[in-house]
Each structure stands twice: as C-alpha cells, then as structure tokens.
Design a protein around this motif. Sequence first.
Motif, mmCIF file in Angstrom:
data_model
loop_
_atom_site.group_PDB
_atom_site.id
_atom_site.type_symbol
_atom_site.label_atom_id
_atom_site.label_comp_id
_atom_site.label_asym_id
_atom_site.label_seq_id
_atom_site.Cartn_x
_atom_site.Cartn_y
_atom_site.Cartn_z
ATOM 1 N N ALA A 23 8.023 11.333 -9.925
ATOM 2 C CA ALA A 23 9.153 11.675 -10.009
ATOM 3 C C ALA A 23 10.041 12.762 -9.077
ATOM 4 C CB ALA A 23 9.434 12.313 -11.455
ATOM 5 N N HIS A 24 9.305 13.273 -8.509
ATOM 6 C CA HIS A 24 9.719 14.386 -7.718
ATOM 7 C C HIS A 24 9.610 13.959 -6.038
ATOM 8 C CE1 HIS A 24 9.462 16.668 -11.216
ATOM 9 N NE2 HIS A 24 10.751 16.927 -10.952
ATOM 10 N N GLY A 25 9.608 12.560 -5.746
ATOM 11 C CA GLY A 25 9.427 12.164 -4.480
ATOM 12 C C GLY A 25 7.791 11.857 -4.420
ATOM 13 N N THR A 26 7.443 11.234 -3.213
ATOM 14 C CA THR A 26 6.382 10.957 -2.603
ATOM 15 C C THR A 26 5.740 11.835 -1.918
ATOM 16 O OG1 THR A 26 7.256 9.706 -0.606
ATOM 17 C CG2 THR A 26 7.326 8.416 -2.469
ATOM 18 N N ALA A 27 4.193 11.648 -1.717
ATOM 19 C CA ALA A 27 3.479 12.326 -0.655
ATOM 20 C C ALA A 27 2.285 11.305 -0.133
ATOM 21 C CB ALA A 27 2.692 13.477 -1.202
ATOM 22 N N ILE A 56 3.391 18.688 -1.112
ATOM 23 C CA ILE A 56 3.272 18.922 -2.626
ATOM 24 C C ILE A 56 2.896 20.500 -2.376
ATOM 25 C CG2 ILE A 56 1.732 18.684 -4.738
ATOM 26 C CD1 ILE A 56 0.864 16.124 -3.380
ATOM 27 N N VAL A 57 3.469 21.492 -3.578
ATOM 28 C CA VAL A 57 2.991 22.955 -3.605
ATOM 29 C C VAL A 57 2.578 23.108 -4.993
ATOM 30 C CG1 VAL A 57 4.240 25.201 -3.923
ATOM 31 C CG2 VAL A 57 5.018 23.610 -1.800
ATOM 32 N N LEU A 58 1.548 24.310 -5.069
ATOM 33 C CA LEU A 58 1.056 24.422 -6.355
ATOM 34 C C LEU A 58 1.635 25.535 -6.940
ATOM 35 C CD1 LEU A 58 -1.283 22.753 -5.234
ATOM 36 C CD2 LEU A 58 -3.039 24.123 -6.555
ATOM 37 N N GLY A 59 1.778 25.694 -8.240
ATOM 38 C CA GLY A 59 2.000 26.664 -9.304
ATOM 39 C C GLY A 59 0.923 26.829 -10.232
ATOM 40 N N ASN A 60 0.987 28.354 -10.984
ATOM 41 C CA ASN A 60 -0.404 28.709 -11.498
ATOM 42 C C ASN A 60 0.446 29.026 -13.021
ATOM 43 O OD1 ASN A 60 -2.338 30.678 -12.527
ATOM 44 N ND2 ASN A 60 -3.397 28.966 -11.234
ATOM 45 N N THR A 61 -0.372 28.296 -13.907
ATOM 46 C CA THR A 61 -0.120 28.467 -15.377
ATOM 47 C C THR A 61 -0.477 30.174 -15.806
ATOM 48 O OG1 THR A 61 -0.533 26.233 -16.007
ATOM 49 C CG2 THR A 61 -0.482 27.904 -17.734
ATOM 50 N N TYR A 62 -1.601 30.658 -15.495
ATOM 51 C CA TYR A 62 -1.940 31.999 -15.572
ATOM 52 C C TYR A 62 -0.942 32.914 -15.256
ATOM 53 C CZ TYR A 62 -4.705 36.221 -15.943
ATOM 54 O OH TYR A 62 -5.082 37.857 -16.064
ATOM 55 N N HIS A 63 -0.566 32.932 -13.941
ATOM 56 C CA HIS A 63 0.219 33.931 -13.491
ATOM 57 C C HIS A 63 1.616 33.547 -13.684
ATOM 58 C CE1 HIS A 63 -2.649 35.532 -10.248
ATOM 59 N NE2 HIS A 63 -3.190 34.248 -10.430
ATOM 60 N N PRO A 86 12.307 20.851 -4.823
ATOM 61 C CA PRO A 86 12.707 19.695 -5.357
ATOM 62 C C PRO A 86 11.819 18.649 -5.281
ATOM 63 C CG PRO A 86 14.044 19.646 -3.535
ATOM 64 C CD PRO A 86 13.110 21.065 -3.362
ATOM 65 N N GLY A 87 10.563 19.039 -4.505
ATOM 66 C CA GLY A 87 9.513 17.969 -4.152
ATOM 67 C C GLY A 87 8.380 18.274 -5.213
ATOM 68 N N ILE A 88 7.192 17.496 -5.060
ATOM 69 C CA ILE A 88 6.047 17.456 -5.936
ATOM 70 C C ILE A 88 5.553 18.868 -6.030
ATOM 71 C CG2 ILE A 88 3.842 16.625 -6.556
ATOM 72 C CD1 ILE A 88 4.704 14.328 -4.727
ATOM 73 N N ILE A 89 5.441 19.141 -7.730
ATOM 74 C CA ILE A 89 4.561 20.609 -7.998
ATOM 75 C C ILE A 89 3.465 20.158 -8.904
ATOM 76 C CG2 ILE A 89 4.821 22.800 -8.911
ATOM 77 C CD1 ILE A 89 7.639 22.842 -8.169
ATOM 78 N N LEU A 90 2.297 20.559 -8.609
ATOM 79 C CA LEU A 90 1.284 20.458 -9.289
ATOM 80 C C LEU A 90 0.924 21.988 -9.611
ATOM 81 C CD1 LEU A 90 -2.036 18.797 -8.246
ATOM 82 C CD2 LEU A 90 -1.993 21.220 -9.157
ATOM 83 N N THR A 91 0.483 22.190 -11.040
ATOM 84 C CA THR A 91 0.301 23.493 -11.641
ATOM 85 C C THR A 91 -1.243 23.305 -12.193
ATOM 86 O OG1 THR A 91 1.407 22.570 -13.885
ATOM 87 C CG2 THR A 91 2.574 24.120 -12.389
ATOM 88 N N ASP A 92 -1.938 24.453 -11.747
ATOM 89 C CA ASP A 92 -3.246 24.566 -12.340
ATOM 90 C C ASP A 92 -3.230 24.964 -13.768
ATOM 91 O OD1 ASP A 92 -6.018 25.146 -12.451
ATOM 92 O OD2 ASP A 92 -6.111 26.446 -11.113
ATOM 93 N N SER A 93 -4.257 24.638 -14.680
ATOM 94 C CA SER A 93 -4.345 24.983 -15.939
ATOM 95 C C SER A 93 -4.203 26.477 -16.453
ATOM 96 C CB SER A 93 -5.181 24.179 -16.411
ATOM 97 O OG SER A 93 -6.388 24.669 -16.271
ATOM 98 N N GLY A 94 -4.753 27.072 -15.439
ATOM 99 C CA GLY A 94 -4.913 28.720 -15.681
ATOM 100 C C GLY A 94 -6.432 28.834 -16.221
ATOM 101 N N GLY A 95 -7.183 28.040 -16.490
ATOM 102 C CA GLY A 95 -8.676 28.549 -16.731
ATOM 103 C C GLY A 95 -9.443 29.047 -15.627
ATOM 104 N N PHE A 96 -9.428 28.840 -14.417
ATOM 105 C CA PHE A 96 -10.050 29.378 -13.523
ATOM 106 C C PHE A 96 -9.570 30.912 -13.255
ATOM 107 C CE2 PHE A 96 -10.416 31.230 -9.068
ATOM 108 C CZ PHE A 96 -11.990 30.810 -8.900
#
Length: 376
Positions: A23-27, A56-63, A86-96
Amino acid sequence: MTGFAFHNLGQDGAARRGRLVTAHGTAETPAFMAVGTAGTVKAMTADAVRATGTEIVLGNTYHLMLRPGAERVRALGGLHRMMDWPGIILTDSGGFQVMSLAKLRKIDEVGVTFRSHLDGSAHHLTPESSTAIQNALDATITMAFDECTPFPATHEQAAASMRLSMRWAERSRAAFEPRPGYGQFGIVQGSVFADLRAESAAALTGLGFEGYAIGGLAVGEGQQAMFDTLDVTTPLLPTDRPRYLMGVGTPDDLLGSIARGVDMFDCVMPTRAGRTGRAFTSRGILNLRNARFAAEDRPLDPACPCLACARHSRAYLHHLFRCDEMLGPMLLTTHNLSYYQTVMRGAREAIEAGRFAAYAAATRDAWSQGDDRHTL
C-alpha cells in the motif's frame, strides 16, 4: 489501493530477484532496510535516507510504545506522516527489545510483563497488544510477537521457546487486521537445530502469513552456523512470499544469505558504524579515526556516489571525528547506508544476468585486497 504481493522476477541458483508491492509503494529485492528504531534513522534526514536508494525503513514497537506512545503517533497521522516517510515501514514486534533491554521481565503463556529501561514503569506486552500497537503506528508490515531464543540453548530450551513463539504467532495472526496492501510476517525460530526450524516453518506456513522472517540468528552462533541454518530453513518457506533475515548483518553476511534465498535484511551495523567512524567500502572496512587519514586528500571510496565520497576528503572526515563534530557521523552514516544499497543493487543486477556467484566472489576479492592507496 493495491494488494500486498511479492513477485519473483528471476532466480540464479537459490538467489532471488523480486519485487514487493504494498500500500505504500514497491521495493526491489534483495533489499536492505534501514533501521529507524524510534521513528528516525539516526544522524539522517528522511531525504538523506531516500537518496541512498533505501525503500523500506524499520520502526520498533517497544521503543515507540514507551515514547511517544502508539496512540500519540496515531493522533499525529501515523508513523509515515510523523517521520516524513510515505514509503514502506516495517515494525519489529518488540519481543527482542523486551528480552534485551527491559528490566525485571517475566514471560508466561499470555505474554511478557516488564519494566521500561527508561523509567522503570510497568508494562505488559502480548501478541494481541503488540499487533494493535503496530496497527496504530500504521506499519505496512507487521511482525508477529515472538521470543528471540538466546544462544547458546539446548535442544530442549530451543524447542520450548520456539513452540511458545508459534502459539504467540497464531494469536498474532488472529489479532492482525487485514487491509489492502498491508501484510504480517511470521518469524521462524528454533536456534541452530534443523528439526526445530522445520517444525517452526511448518507451523507458520499453515497460518498463511504474507511473508516469513527468520529470527534467532546473528546472536553469537557464528556465520557458518547461520548459513547452515539458512540452508535448511529457506527451502521450507513458500516461494511466492518474501523471506526476511532479521538483524543481519555485514556485507559478507548479506551476500551469503542472498545465495541461500533470502530477500530482505535489516541491521544497525551500517548506521552504528558510521556514528563511530567506521566506513564500509569496496575495499573493506576503514576506521576514519586513525591518524593515517589525517592528510589523505582523496575520496573515501571513489566508486561511491554519496555526498561523503563525492564532496569530501578522507582528511576532512578524519578531522570531523577528531573534533567530535556531528557532521562526521552524518556523512559516514550516509556513506555506509549508500554502500549497503550499492551491494544490494549489484546483487539484483547480477541475479538478473545469471552471474550472482561471480559477483559475490569479485566483491569479496576486492574486500580482501584492502585499502591500497594506489588502486582504490
């Protein structure tokens, strides 16, 4: 709005050339994703990140759940708007991060109770709440909540940890809110044990995730053990879904993992190294703090088009680090991320041409030659 899809555009051995549609573009894949833990890639503007070729950029649930809080991010228009990505964002679940950073953590079947490493406040994270937080952040790609199995672990310990993660994966999948162009990845665990990796892969593929991550590697097992684990794991994952190796790694790790069928990577290494004066180049790793660079009036890496290489000398970069000027980490972080993207772009082109093994060998050979001032 487009649906979430992965297209395998070509293959050379096990190495895959693909395209991720969201939904936020292609990679384009193989892809290296920049780590933006707290909603920013450290020492870089969003424009600077885009200029490296990162998609693609990552964000983190925990932080982000601790500060500024998921609901505040939602109120501010979501993570895409908040961080100008506005592009693709992947978020880690916070578990690590819960396992590695939190204080006084307690794991049970329901989830994890922990105290924040920031102020000691109490929190509870479950598969359901982790998934809800990632939804509030508006993550393009949501990760299932899991326990990252520590290394070393006995077979019994790894099995218990993996099976808990698989039960959490089922709950994460049930909590995920399907939307066009959004996806959720399950995470294969099982340490270095082939039978446990196979059991985990089977459990996850039965849940029908949009993609599959391989977790619990690059935690001390060594490169060969990691490669051996990939050899037995990636063939068990669906060919029509992306494969993401979490937290890896050096450029050499990336080449070896691409050869084993991995499509996506993330690691703090290029940005963290850039902040401490270490540069990844086509001739190996250089430490710009070393006195040998004080009078070198030549580019860091003439083969690199980034701002640091095109506009500044090694002597200037050395000077910035010796003076603790913030521009030094900014320029070197830009260079390192640019170099990682150059390696990825070269890998994609080589797979398309059916010469990935030759490309990997030539790249490694150049690293081994070192930084000869007459030939770089």
